[in-house]
Scaffold this active site. Structure first.
Site, PDB file in Angstrom:
ATOM      1  CB  SER A 136      -0.898   0.015   1.239  1.00  0.00           C
ATOM      2  OG  SER A 136      -1.518   1.266   1.410  1.00  0.00           O
ATOM      3  CE1 TYR A 149      -4.239  -2.741   5.133  1.00  0.00           C
ATOM      4  CE2 TYR A 149      -3.517  -0.467   4.904  1.00  0.00           C
ATOM      5  CZ  TYR A 149      -3.978  -1.641   4.342  1.00  0.00           C
ATOM      6  OH  TYR A 149      -4.168  -1.716   2.979  1.00  0.00           O
TER       7      TYR A 149
END
Length: 257
Positions: A136, A149
């Site tokens: 990401s 995360y």
């Protein structure tokens, strides 16, 4: 080719499954317990004339990962491509609010599951095979409400580079896809949590801050994955390919996109 795709039942995983099916690959879709999503994806792939095996279970269990590989080999006799897509995220305002249990679960799904399955798949890959990990762009700029995360996505980027160099002489390529804002159920859920009364206001705010003035489509990520696994990408390895509409340009990073 035969591709194993984790979390291949919905969102980016479904988009990858469909993109690979369109390229003629046979698929093994590994998912947790979202049976309806998985069946919907399989039916779509069937309509495309593709072939798909569904396997439900918990990738944080190393024995289950062994089972995935065994079932794949029993059915298809080979593995060419691994897409490590499965992941979870939970918003929290402060680090102190992240419970030990939630931290463990995020680490196990996003990192341990990827490690276990890659470890079991690796002995069966051959020259020309490809591993693609979903990271990401939050790796670059952080997200103040997704600390655990983001930690996992940074680890995935490092794992990708190290494994790619480790496997380079075997001609097994390892790359990461690093999406920015892609319109997925995960993004919609985030918007609802942020503003339950008007989630579209959150979506519109995000969109305005993206240089291209739109979120990415899941299909664009799926097609990128298919390209990275293709012969056309045979000299691309150890890379994190950003797909974010220009959001990680320095001036937009300051805005928190």
């Amino acid at each position: 080719d035969l591709a194993i795709i984790t979390g291949g039942d919905s969102g980016l995983g479904r988009a990858c499954s469909i993109a690979f099916a369109k390229e003629g690959a046979k698929l093994v879709i590994v998912y947790y317990d979202e049976h309806k999503d998985a069946m919907d994806t399989k039916q779509y792939i069937d309509k495309l004339g593709g072939e798909c095996l569904l396997i439900s279970g918990d990738i944080t269990n190393h024995n289950f990962c062994k089972e995935v590989v065994n079932k794949t080999l029993q059915r298809y006799g080979k593995i060419d491509i691994l897409i490590n897509n499965a992941g979870v995220q939970y918003q929290q305002e402060k680090l102190e609010n992240i419970s030990d249990e939630k931290f463990d679960w995020t680490m196990k799904v996003n990192i341990y599951g990827m490690f276990y399955l890659t470890k079991e798949v690796l002995p069966h890959l051959k020259s020309g095979s490809s591993i693609i990990n979903l990271s990401s762009v939050t790796t670059f700029y952080g997200d103040p409400q997704l600390i655990d995360y983001v930690t996992t996505k940074g680890a995935i980027a490092g794992f990708t580079r190290a494994l790619a160099r480790n496997l380079a002489l075997k001609n097994i390529r390892v790359n990461a896809i690093m999406p920015g804002y892609i319109r997925t159920p995960m993004v919609d859920n985030m918007a609802k949590l942020t503003n339950p009364n008007n989630p579209e206001e959150v979506i519109n705010g995000i969109t305005k801050a993206i240089p291209m003035q739109r979120m990415g489509k899941v299909e664009e990520v799926g097609e990128l994955a298919a390209f990275l696994a293709s012969e056309e990408a045979s000299y691309i390895t150890a890379q994190g390919i950003v797909i974010d509409g220009g959001s990680t340009l320095p001036e937009t990073m300051v805005m928190g996109v």
